[in-house]
Design a protein around this motif. Structure first.
Motif, PDB file in Angstrom:
ATOM      1  N   PHE A 307       0.910  -1.230  -0.031  1.00  0.00           N
ATOM      2  CA  PHE A 307       0.008  -0.043  -0.061  1.00  0.00           C
ATOM      3  C   PHE A 307       0.917   1.128  -0.113  1.00  0.00           C
ATOM      4  N   ARG A 308       2.205   1.126  -0.269  1.00  0.00           N
ATOM      5  CA  ARG A 308       3.030   2.268  -0.171  1.00  0.00           C
ATOM      6  C   ARG A 308       2.608   3.434  -1.223  1.00  0.00           C
ATOM      7  N   PRO A 309       2.153   2.927  -2.472  1.00  0.00           N
ATOM      8  CA  PRO A 309       1.877   3.851  -3.448  1.00  0.00           C
ATOM      9  C   PRO A 309       0.770   4.683  -3.076  1.00  0.00           C
ATOM     10  N   ILE A 310      -0.100   4.471  -2.042  1.00  0.00           N
ATOM     11  CA  ILE A 310      -1.416   5.238  -1.902  1.00  0.00           C
ATOM     12  C   ILE A 310      -1.093   6.552  -1.089  1.00  0.00           C
ATOM     13  N   ARG A 311      -1.729   7.485  -1.830  1.00  0.00           N
ATOM     14  CA  ARG A 311      -1.689   8.713  -1.078  1.00  0.00           C
ATOM     15  C   ARG A 311      -2.953   9.405  -0.773  1.00  0.00           C
ATOM     16  N   LEU A 312      -3.468   9.552   0.531  1.00  0.00           N
ATOM     17  CA  LEU A 312      -4.747   9.799   0.797  1.00  0.00           C
ATOM     18  C   LEU A 312      -4.933  11.409   1.512  1.00  0.00           C
ATOM     19  N   LEU A 313      -5.876  11.966   0.748  1.00  0.00           N
ATOM     20  CA  LEU A 313      -5.925  13.275   1.405  1.00  0.00           C
ATOM     21  C   LEU A 313      -7.485  13.564   1.996  1.00  0.00           C
ATOM     22  N   THR A 314      -7.614  13.747   3.229  1.00  0.00           N
ATOM     23  CA  THR A 314      -8.828  14.200   3.872  1.00  0.00           C
ATOM     24  C   THR A 314      -8.881  15.478   4.831  1.00  0.00           C
ATOM     25  N   ARG A 315      -9.953  15.753   4.970  1.00  0.00           N
ATOM     26  CA  ARG A 315     -10.022  17.074   5.762  1.00  0.00           C
ATOM     27  C   ARG A 315     -10.468  16.875   7.459  1.00  0.00           C
ATOM     28  N   GLU A 316      -9.468  17.136   8.235  1.00  0.00           N
ATOM     29  CA  GLU A 316     -10.020  17.052   9.777  1.00  0.00           C
ATOM     30  C   GLU A 316     -11.318  17.786  10.076  1.00  0.00           C
ATOM     31  N   GLY A 317     -12.414  16.846  10.747  1.00  0.00           N
ATOM     32  CA  GLY A 317     -13.560  17.685  10.786  1.00  0.00           C
ATOM     33  C   GLY A 317     -14.486  17.373  10.040  1.00  0.00           C
ATOM     34  N   SER A 318     -14.222  16.541   8.971  1.00  0.00           N
ATOM     35  CA  SER A 318     -15.179  16.145   7.689  1.00  0.00           C
ATOM     36  C   SER A 318     -15.796  14.659   8.366  1.00  0.00           C
ATOM     37  N   VAL A 319     -16.637  14.232   7.631  1.00  0.00           N
ATOM     38  CA  VAL A 319     -17.531  12.965   7.731  1.00  0.00           C
ATOM     39  C   VAL A 319     -16.429  11.975   7.539  1.00  0.00           C
ATOM     40  N   PHE A 320     -15.257  12.107   6.690  1.00  0.00           N
ATOM     41  CA  PHE A 320     -14.305  11.105   6.452  1.00  0.00           C
ATOM     42  C   PHE A 320     -13.103  11.168   7.490  1.00  0.00           C
ATOM     43  N   GLN A 321     -13.082  12.206   8.330  1.00  0.00           N
ATOM     44  CA  GLN A 321     -12.063  12.386   9.295  1.00  0.00           C
ATOM     45  C   GLN A 321     -12.349  13.071  10.393  1.00  0.00           C
ATOM     46  N   ALA A 322     -13.625  12.348  11.239  1.00  0.00           N
ATOM     47  CA  ALA A 322     -14.045  13.007  12.363  1.00  0.00           C
ATOM     48  C   ALA A 322     -13.169  13.567  13.486  1.00  0.00           C
ATOM     49  N   ARG A 323     -13.702  14.604  14.001  1.00  0.00           N
ATOM     50  CA  ARG A 323     -12.926  15.148  15.155  1.00  0.00           C
ATOM     51  C   ARG A 323     -13.599  14.553  16.509  1.00  0.00           C
ATOM     52  N   GLU A 324     -12.610  14.031  17.450  1.00  0.00           N
ATOM     53  CA  GLU A 324     -13.157  13.841  18.645  1.00  0.00           C
ATOM     54  C   GLU A 324     -13.947  15.124  19.542  1.00  0.00           C
TER      55      GLU A 324
END
Length: 551
Positions: A307-324
């Motif tokens: 999986f080294r070729p994968i580069r993932l971009l998400t946004r903190e606070g979004s549905v795909f990177q929820a914040r505690e």
């Protein structure tokens, strides 16, 4: 032998896989919950000393991808001399502290020592029936913060140098409505990592610690090379998709494929929800890993290098990177949505590799109450079977779990009826229209649970209820996922999401899962195949005449 001897390295790698398989068998044979020992809602794996996945192990694909991420959190947290010692065992279930999924899923991990140092970790994960919280079964659509979803175990030690930390085990038990079952399942997980650790020590002693470590690192490099070779064969460019979800939200994905990189951009997506339909960034990474593996090298074991070729971009606070402390109980439906929009985004460009849409939901069904015979609390946690999409090579599979859930099993009716307060009246293929094409989508199921006691409950969370499985190249969409509650008086209600609905004796909970999408113009379907469908009761002659033009 030299540590570079390829035969020795291959033997060690196969031994790692065999060890993970044995760990899986131990959990299956010793767990107390049918969700574990029958459905096999679990996963086992092995990492290196740093927490990098060394063997993809056994079990649910989305669970195996969790284990390395949890171990990396443990390694980072317990970084002082004496923090990690031989015989220690650690737990985590919190998605904000290495747990990745939701609180029901407890990860158990154990360091493996040889030659005076940590050479690997053994780890497993399984869904536990009740870990406390505001609702039986610990899952509810009414949760607004993670504190309501159960006991949080933020990467802690439960066994120190072989001795149980009794206070930790007591805290775990007292927070569950089913304490003996939970304790039994945790001990099954501990037994699993212990046997795995014992096997790895034997392997390291046999071949030498340095050779053992070199075998793991060399296979990670090999995994990377295999992925890069296959990645180079994929169409290059940027591919985008926007899709409306059942709840009205719009999910967006942008995938860019280079010769050496697979970039998934999910930054342009809604803010996290106030309800439990969020996921962690690590969980989204698992979804990206599953689609990447499917496209590049679906048949060989996976490891960190794959999986080294994968580069993932998400946004903190979004549905795909929820914040505690956002609730995250139904994370699996959100991860499936990510997995499915990535699949759909690429399928039209790679139809030879990706089929049309499937029912794409765990269709998690939670039924519980007081057992009418024993007076004890029971809780069923049941993922459901559904229909997969057609491909360029043939019809889709019927009655198969979602890609998230992998090769697991439905709980036998006999077990459900013996252990829980209900009867299973039927399970049959879903005959609703949907999924027609040159090749047809597979069939979902219809399953009836009949309740035997009063004041029970139903909680369910299904997606692809408003928008069925998508089709390709002129095929027809599949059919929706939903659950219908049929009361004793004959009245009924239909749901996709419902929490804590009260059930009574002789109420029927009818699960209906969707048919997969079709591919190609239905008029191009082979006439012999249509006649076979009619013969097998999959379609009436009248409807076959309407859809396929059969005389």
């Amino acid at each position: 032998m030299q540590k570079t001897d390829p035969i020795t390295l291959e033997i060690i790698q196969n031994s790692l896989q065999a060890t993970a398989d044995e760990m899986f068998a131990v959990m299956k044979k010793t767990a107390m919950s049918s969700i574990i020992y029958e459905v096999l809602d679990m996963g086992t794996g092995i990492t290196d000393a740093k927490g990098q996945l060394a063997s993809s192990g056994a079990g649910i694909p989305a669970f195996i991808g969790v284990l390395d991420k949890a171990v990396k959190v443990l390694v980072k947290k317990f970084d002082k001399p004496g923090d990690i010692e031989p015989g220690d065992v650690f737990l985590t279930n919190d998605p904000y502290y290495g747990g990745v999924t939701h609180l029901n899923d407890i990860i158990v991990a154990m360091p493996v020592f040889a030659g005076g140092r940590i050479i690997a970790w053994t780890a497993n994960i399984a869904h536990n029936s009740d870990v406390g919280g505001m609702a039986p079964g610990s899952l509810t659509g009414e949760a607004t913060e993670i504190f309501q979803e159960g006991l949080r175990l933020p990467a802690i030690k439960v066994i120190s140098r072989g001795d149980t930390i009794r206070s930790v085990m007591d805290i775990i038990k007292v927070n569950s409505r089913m304490p003996d079952v939970l304790e039994g399942d945790v001990w099954a997980a501990i037994a699993s990592v212990r046997i795995g650790a014992r096997r790895l020590v034997d392997i390291a002693n046999k071949y030498g610690v340095e050779t053992f470590e070199h075998a793991m690192s060399s296979f990670m490099d090999f995994g990377e090379q295999v992925s890069l070779t296959e990645l180079a064969k994929l169409p290059k460019g940027t591919f985008e998709l926007s899709e409306e979800q059942d709840d009205g939200r719009i999910f967006n994905v942008k995938i860019t494929i280079f010769d050496t990189e697979f970039t998934v951009d999910l930054r342009d997506n809604p803010d996290q929800s106030t309800g439990p339909v969020n996921t962690s960034r690590d969980g989204v990474m698992v979804a990206a890993q599953m689609i990447f593996k499917s496209l590049t090298d679906p048949y060989s074991p996976a490891n960190e290098g794959s999986f080294r070729p994968i580069r993932l971009l998400t946004r903190e606070g979004s549905v795909f990177q929820a914040r505690e402390p956002a609730p995250i109980g139904f994370y699996y439906e959100i991860e499936l949505r990510v997995y499915d929009i990535m699949w759909r985004c690429l399928a039209q460009h790679m139809p030879e590799r990706l089929a049309s849409g499937n029912f794409a939901s765990v269709c998690g069904t939670f039924i519980g109450g007081i057992h009418p015979d024993t007076g004890r609390q029971y809780t069923i946690i049941e993922p459901q079977l559904g229909g997969w999409g057609a491909s360029e090579r043939g019809d889709g599979n019927s009655a198969i779990f979602s890609g998230f859930h992998g090769e697991t099993y439905n709980c036998p009716a006999e077990i459900n009826e013996a252990r829980n307060g209900l009867m299973v009246d039927r399970m049959e293929l879903n005959m609703e229209p949907g999924g027609e094409g040159k090749f047809t989508g597979g069939r979902g199921i219809v399953m009836d649970y009949r309740i035997r006691g009063d004041n029970g409950f139903l909680t369910a969370g299904y997606t692809r209820s408003k928008f069925p499985a998508w089709a390709l190249d002129g095929g027809r969409e599949g059919s929706p996922n939903y659950v219908r509650v049929i009361r004793k008086d004959g009245s009924s209600e239909r749901f996709s999401f419902v929490s804590g609905l009260t059930t009574h004796t002789d109420d029927v909970i009818r699960v209906v899962t969707g048919n997969g999408g079709g591919i190609g113009d239905p008029k191009e379907r082979d006439r012999a195949a249509v006649e076979e469908d009619i013969k097998n009761g999959l379609i009436t002659r009248e409807r076959a005449r309407e859809i396929y033009g059969v005389a």
